[in-house]
Write a protein that holds these residues in place. Structure first.
Motif, mmCIF file in Angstrom:
data_model
loop_
_atom_site.group_PDB
_atom_site.id
_atom_site.type_symbol
_atom_site.label_atom_id
_atom_site.label_comp_id
_atom_site.label_asym_id
_atom_site.label_seq_id
_atom_site.Cartn_x
_atom_site.Cartn_y
_atom_site.Cartn_z
ATOM 1 N N LEU A 289 -50.369 85.218 -6.811
ATOM 2 C CA LEU A 289 -50.952 85.687 -5.797
ATOM 3 C C LEU A 289 -50.066 86.428 -5.011
ATOM 4 C CD1 LEU A 289 -53.958 85.587 -5.012
ATOM 5 C CD2 LEU A 289 -53.534 83.530 -3.666
ATOM 6 N N PRO A 290 -50.555 87.555 -4.598
ATOM 7 C CA PRO A 290 -49.972 88.426 -3.469
ATOM 8 C C PRO A 290 -50.163 87.633 -2.122
ATOM 9 C CG PRO A 290 -51.165 89.907 -4.909
ATOM 10 C CD PRO A 290 -51.804 88.680 -5.202
ATOM 11 N N GLY A 291 -49.138 87.524 -1.138
ATOM 12 C CA GLY A 291 -49.217 86.836 -0.026
ATOM 13 C C GLY A 291 -49.950 87.398 0.956
ATOM 14 N N ALA A 292 -50.444 88.601 0.741
ATOM 15 C CA ALA A 292 -51.336 89.291 1.693
ATOM 16 C C ALA A 292 -52.845 89.063 1.582
ATOM 17 C CB ALA A 292 -51.376 90.831 1.777
ATOM 18 N N TYR A 293 -53.149 88.405 0.392
ATOM 19 C CA TYR A 293 -54.299 87.979 0.140
ATOM 20 C C TYR A 293 -54.520 86.528 0.667
ATOM 21 C CZ TYR A 293 -54.544 91.468 -3.777
ATOM 22 O OH TYR A 293 -54.636 92.698 -4.385
ATOM 23 N N MET A 294 -53.766 85.931 1.177
ATOM 24 C CA MET A 294 -53.696 84.575 1.599
ATOM 25 C C MET A 294 -53.392 84.707 3.279
ATOM 26 S SD MET A 294 -54.229 82.312 -0.749
ATOM 27 C CE MET A 294 -53.852 80.732 0.274
ATOM 28 N N SER A 295 -53.459 85.715 3.843
ATOM 29 C CA SER A 295 -53.042 86.070 5.321
ATOM 30 C C SER A 295 -54.020 86.987 5.910
ATOM 31 C CB SER A 295 -51.561 86.102 5.733
ATOM 32 O OG SER A 295 -51.120 87.221 4.965
ATOM 33 N N ALA A 296 -54.092 87.018 7.072
ATOM 34 C CA ALA A 296 -55.011 88.102 7.902
ATOM 35 C C ALA A 296 -53.955 88.855 8.776
ATOM 36 C CB ALA A 296 -56.000 87.440 8.775
ATOM 37 N N ALA A 297 -54.379 90.138 8.690
ATOM 38 C CA ALA A 297 -53.538 91.158 9.438
ATOM 39 C C ALA A 297 -53.649 90.946 10.897
ATOM 40 C CB ALA A 297 -54.141 92.474 9.228
ATOM 41 N N THR A 298 -52.701 90.999 11.781
ATOM 42 C CA THR A 298 -52.797 90.841 13.072
ATOM 43 C C THR A 298 -53.430 91.892 13.881
ATOM 44 O OG1 THR A 298 -50.763 92.121 13.089
ATOM 45 C CG2 THR A 298 -50.557 89.817 12.908
ATOM 46 N N PRO A 299 -53.616 91.945 14.933
ATOM 47 C CA PRO A 299 -54.423 93.095 15.596
ATOM 48 C C PRO A 299 -53.762 94.480 15.550
ATOM 49 C CG PRO A 299 -54.363 91.173 16.959
ATOM 50 C CD PRO A 299 -53.528 90.932 15.883
ATOM 51 N N ASP A 300 -52.487 94.638 15.397
ATOM 52 C CA ASP A 300 -51.788 95.929 15.228
ATOM 53 C C ASP A 300 -51.771 96.304 13.781
ATOM 54 O OD1 ASP A 300 -49.856 94.126 13.960
ATOM 55 O OD2 ASP A 300 -48.388 94.793 15.264
ATOM 56 N N GLY A 301 -52.762 95.720 12.920
ATOM 57 C CA GLY A 301 -52.763 95.817 11.505
ATOM 58 C C GLY A 301 -51.722 95.282 10.552
ATOM 59 N N HIS A 302 -50.675 94.824 10.805
ATOM 60 C CA HIS A 302 -49.409 94.039 10.024
ATOM 61 C C HIS A 302 -50.019 92.821 9.475
ATOM 62 C CE1 HIS A 302 -45.700 92.680 9.075
ATOM 63 N NE2 HIS A 302 -46.122 91.718 9.500
ATOM 64 N N ASN A 303 -50.192 92.819 8.178
ATOM 65 C CA ASN A 303 -50.372 91.534 7.597
ATOM 66 C C ASN A 303 -49.006 90.950 7.270
ATOM 67 O OD1 ASN A 303 -50.802 89.419 5.425
ATOM 68 N ND2 ASN A 303 -52.702 90.581 5.033
ATOM 69 N N PRO A 304 -48.816 89.479 7.722
ATOM 70 C CA PRO A 304 -47.464 88.981 7.501
ATOM 71 C C PRO A 304 -47.163 88.649 6.155
ATOM 72 C CG PRO A 304 -48.877 87.600 8.966
ATOM 73 C CD PRO A 304 -49.657 88.986 8.646
ATOM 74 N N GLY A 305 -48.280 88.160 5.162
ATOM 75 C CA GLY A 305 -47.986 88.018 3.832
ATOM 76 C C GLY A 305 -47.583 89.108 2.966
ATOM 77 N N THR A 306 -47.596 90.202 3.400
ATOM 78 C CA THR A 306 -47.194 91.351 2.587
ATOM 79 C C THR A 306 -46.144 91.362 1.776
ATOM 80 O OG1 THR A 306 -48.707 93.008 3.846
ATOM 81 C CG2 THR A 306 -47.082 93.873 2.437
ATOM 82 N N PRO A 307 -45.098 91.094 2.101
ATOM 83 C CA PRO A 307 -43.819 90.973 1.365
ATOM 84 C C PRO A 307 -43.729 89.947 0.275
ATOM 85 C CG PRO A 307 -43.288 90.303 3.650
ATOM 86 C CD PRO A 307 -44.606 90.586 3.670
ATOM 87 N N TYR A 308 -44.524 88.972 0.328
ATOM 88 C CA TYR A 308 -44.545 87.442 -0.437
ATOM 89 C C TYR A 308 -45.537 87.621 -1.598
ATOM 90 C CZ TYR A 308 -42.164 86.066 3.653
ATOM 91 O OH TYR A 308 -41.078 85.883 4.816
ATOM 92 N N ILE A 309 -45.193 86.505 -2.460
ATOM 93 C CA ILE A 309 -46.025 86.232 -3.821
ATOM 94 C C ILE A 309 -46.037 84.590 -3.592
ATOM 95 C CG2 ILE A 309 -45.824 88.061 -5.327
ATOM 96 C CD1 ILE A 309 -43.722 86.377 -6.879
ATOM 97 N N ARG A 310 -47.158 84.254 -4.037
ATOM 98 C CA ARG A 310 -47.207 82.831 -4.146
ATOM 99 C C ARG A 310 -47.546 82.390 -5.615
ATOM 100 N NH1 ARG A 310 -52.531 78.901 -2.276
ATOM 101 N NH2 ARG A 310 -52.915 79.825 -4.594
ATOM 102 N N VAL A 311 -46.567 81.316 -6.000
ATOM 103 C CA VAL A 311 -46.275 80.913 -7.277
ATOM 104 C C VAL A 311 -46.922 79.461 -7.427
ATOM 105 C CG1 VAL A 311 -44.816 80.836 -9.198
ATOM 106 C CG2 VAL A 311 -44.357 82.669 -7.625
ATOM 107 N N ALA A 312 -47.649 79.181 -8.200
ATOM 108 C CA ALA A 312 -48.310 77.799 -8.313
ATOM 109 C C ALA A 312 -47.531 77.053 -9.492
ATOM 110 C CB ALA A 312 -49.817 77.953 -8.587
#
Length: 80
Positions: A32-55
């Motif tokens: 799962l792309p990390g961005a799918y598990m986090s929300a963008a900040t008010p400035d539009g930056h999504n802190p999950g973008t550089p990550y993947i989640r491996v189960a």
């Protein structure tokens, strides 16, 4: 079958969505792309973008095989 437990591994890969597509396309691995598990900040930056989640929820042998494939693909993906 429900596993007795599980563990999620978060890996910094630069572009989580691209890495997820590469892993599926070249290795049949679902992450799962990390961005799918986090929300963008008010400035539009999504802190999950550089990550993947491996189960890590399967038996040890399957997890070992899958992680080997994952490492090979992520190491060599610049050539895709």
């Amino acid at each position: 079958r429900l596993p007795a437990g599980g563990f999620f591994l978060w890996l910094e890969v630069g572009d989580g969505e691209r890495a997820a597509v590469d892993l599926w396309r070249h290795g049949g691995l679902k992450v799962l792309p990390g961005a799918y598990m986090s929300a963008a900040t008010p400035d539009g930056h999504n802190p999950g973008t550089p990550y993947i989640r491996v189960a890590l929820v399967h038996d040890a042998g399957l997890v070992e095989t899958a992680l080997g494939r994952l490492a090979d693909i992520l190491t060599n993906r610049k050539s895709f």
